[in-house]
Design a protein around this motif. Structure first.
Motif, PDB file in Angstrom:
ATOM      1  N   ALA A  18       0.782  -1.204   0.242  1.00  0.00           N
ATOM      2  CA  ALA A  18      -0.144  -0.047   0.201  1.00  0.00           C
ATOM      3  C   ALA A  18       1.131   1.193   0.026  1.00  0.00           C
ATOM      4  N   VAL A  19       1.958   1.110   0.711  1.00  0.00           N
ATOM      5  CA  VAL A  19       2.870   2.506   0.777  1.00  0.00           C
ATOM      6  C   VAL A  19       3.498   2.546  -0.497  1.00  0.00           C
ATOM      7  N   VAL A  20       3.904   1.525  -1.179  1.00  0.00           N
ATOM      8  CA  VAL A  20       4.370   1.495  -2.529  1.00  0.00           C
ATOM      9  C   VAL A  20       3.436   2.179  -3.698  1.00  0.00           C
ATOM     10  N   ALA A  21       2.185   1.708  -3.456  1.00  0.00           N
ATOM     11  CA  ALA A  21       0.945   2.216  -4.279  1.00  0.00           C
ATOM     12  C   ALA A  21       1.016   3.766  -4.092  1.00  0.00           C
ATOM     13  N   ARG A  22       0.719   4.004  -2.808  1.00  0.00           N
ATOM     14  CA  ARG A  22       0.694   5.441  -2.404  1.00  0.00           C
ATOM     15  C   ARG A  22       1.825   6.172  -2.926  1.00  0.00           C
ATOM     16  N   ASP A  23       2.845   5.976  -2.554  1.00  0.00           N
ATOM     17  CA  ASP A  23       4.071   6.574  -3.084  1.00  0.00           C
ATOM     18  C   ASP A  23       4.273   6.958  -4.713  1.00  0.00           C
ATOM     19  N   GLY A  24       3.656   5.668  -5.391  1.00  0.00           N
ATOM     20  CA  GLY A  24       3.472   5.801  -6.969  1.00  0.00           C
ATOM     21  C   GLY A  24       2.546   6.606  -7.404  1.00  0.00           C
ATOM     22  N   VAL A 236       6.254  -0.232 -11.978  1.00  0.00           N
ATOM     23  CA  VAL A 236       5.275  -0.381 -12.531  1.00  0.00           C
ATOM     24  C   VAL A 236       4.113   0.496 -12.175  1.00  0.00           C
ATOM     25  N   VAL A 237       3.939   0.836 -10.920  1.00  0.00           N
ATOM     26  CA  VAL A 237       2.891   1.808 -10.386  1.00  0.00           C
ATOM     27  C   VAL A 237       3.082   3.168 -10.944  1.00  0.00           C
ATOM     28  N   ALA A 238       4.353   3.625 -10.856  1.00  0.00           N
ATOM     29  CA  ALA A 238       4.763   4.735 -11.498  1.00  0.00           C
ATOM     30  C   ALA A 238       4.711   5.018 -12.961  1.00  0.00           C
ATOM     31  N   ALA A 239       4.827   3.947 -13.741  1.00  0.00           N
ATOM     32  CA  ALA A 239       4.667   3.920 -15.264  1.00  0.00           C
ATOM     33  C   ALA A 239       3.176   3.866 -15.499  1.00  0.00           C
TER      34      ALA A 239
END
Length: 246
Positions: A18-24, A236-239
């Motif tokens: 969730a943190v990775v998704a949030r930050d991305g 991948v989230v950032a892309a």
């Protein structure tokens, strides 16, 4: 009239994801366990910990893997799970059920929606990809507004959302006030074409195998082949976020 931006939802299985998704740049997450099984209901502690990350989390409520025709006991259990995950901090729930004739189980769905709104009048309720196993996903999407659903997650009845894009566009037209979210096998490359269908959101797992998590030796269950578990991939989230913002 301005058009609302298309939202990005990431399926995650942990607070770290969730943190990775949030930050991305994700707008929300769908939280589950057993992603390799299509997703199952997360625990109370997992919902609580994910809520603490600050990104809105919609908890999948699915009590077992397999098909979507559920027994009365399973429906009653999931009704309780809906209330439990919302009381634990979920912003919404993701539910679904079919009848044996592959039409929506409207009685079960109504119970799930009522359970959600009994905890929070503002809880968002998403019909999950059981709709893709319905005999007619377009008709199904057109009939859920009166049940109180917020959105429908769909691949257009195809193995991937990209392959089902034509049907997804028809579902957008049929769904009325219910949002349609494209998901299943989505990559950042697919995002522009899916946006052109008119969807309100795109959904992807953005996963990669966790480093050093594979194991050999004694299997832990019939589905355990020793493979690695998955984690959320920040790139991948950032892309996906960049593809939406382009």
């Amino acid at each position: 009239m301005t058009t609302a931006p298309v939202a990005l939802e990431i399926a995650v299985t942990s607070p770290a994801g969730a943190v990775v998704a949030r930050d991305g740049g994700a707008d929300r997450v769908e939280l589950c366990v057993g992603l390799e099984l299509g997703g199952l209901t997360p625990s109370q502690a997992l919902v609580e910990a994910t809520h603490e990350t600050g990104i809105p989390a919609h908890a999948l409520v699915r009590c077992r893997p397999g098909g979507f025709v559920h027994t009365p006991d399973e429906i009653a259990l999931m009704e309780r799970e809906v209330r439990a995950v919302l009381r634990s901090g979920a912003a919404g729930v993701v539910v679904g059920a079919l009848r044996a004739d592959r039409t929506l189980d409207r009685d079960a769905l109504r119970r799930f929606v009522d359970a959600a709104r009994s905890v929070s009048a503002t809880a968002e309720v998403t019909l999950h990809r059981a709709v893709d196993h319905a005999i007619d996903p377009v008709t199904a999407a057109a009939t859920v507004a009166d049940l109180g659903f917020t959105r429908v997650l769909t691949s257009g009845g195809a193995p991937t959302a990209a392959a089902g894009a034509v049907t997804i566009a028809r579902m957008v037209e049929a769904a009325g006030p219910v949002q349609v979210m494209a998901g299943a096998g989505v990559t950042p490359h697919d995002v522009p074409a899916l946006v052109r269908t008119g969807v309100a959101a795109v959904h992807l797992s953005a996963k990669r195998p966790a480093a050093d998590s594979a194991h050999d030796g004694v299997p832990m269950g019939g589905a355990d082949d020793g493979s690695a578990h998955f984690v959320t991939d920040a790139e991948v989230v950032a892309a996906a976020r960049r593809a939406l913002d382009a």
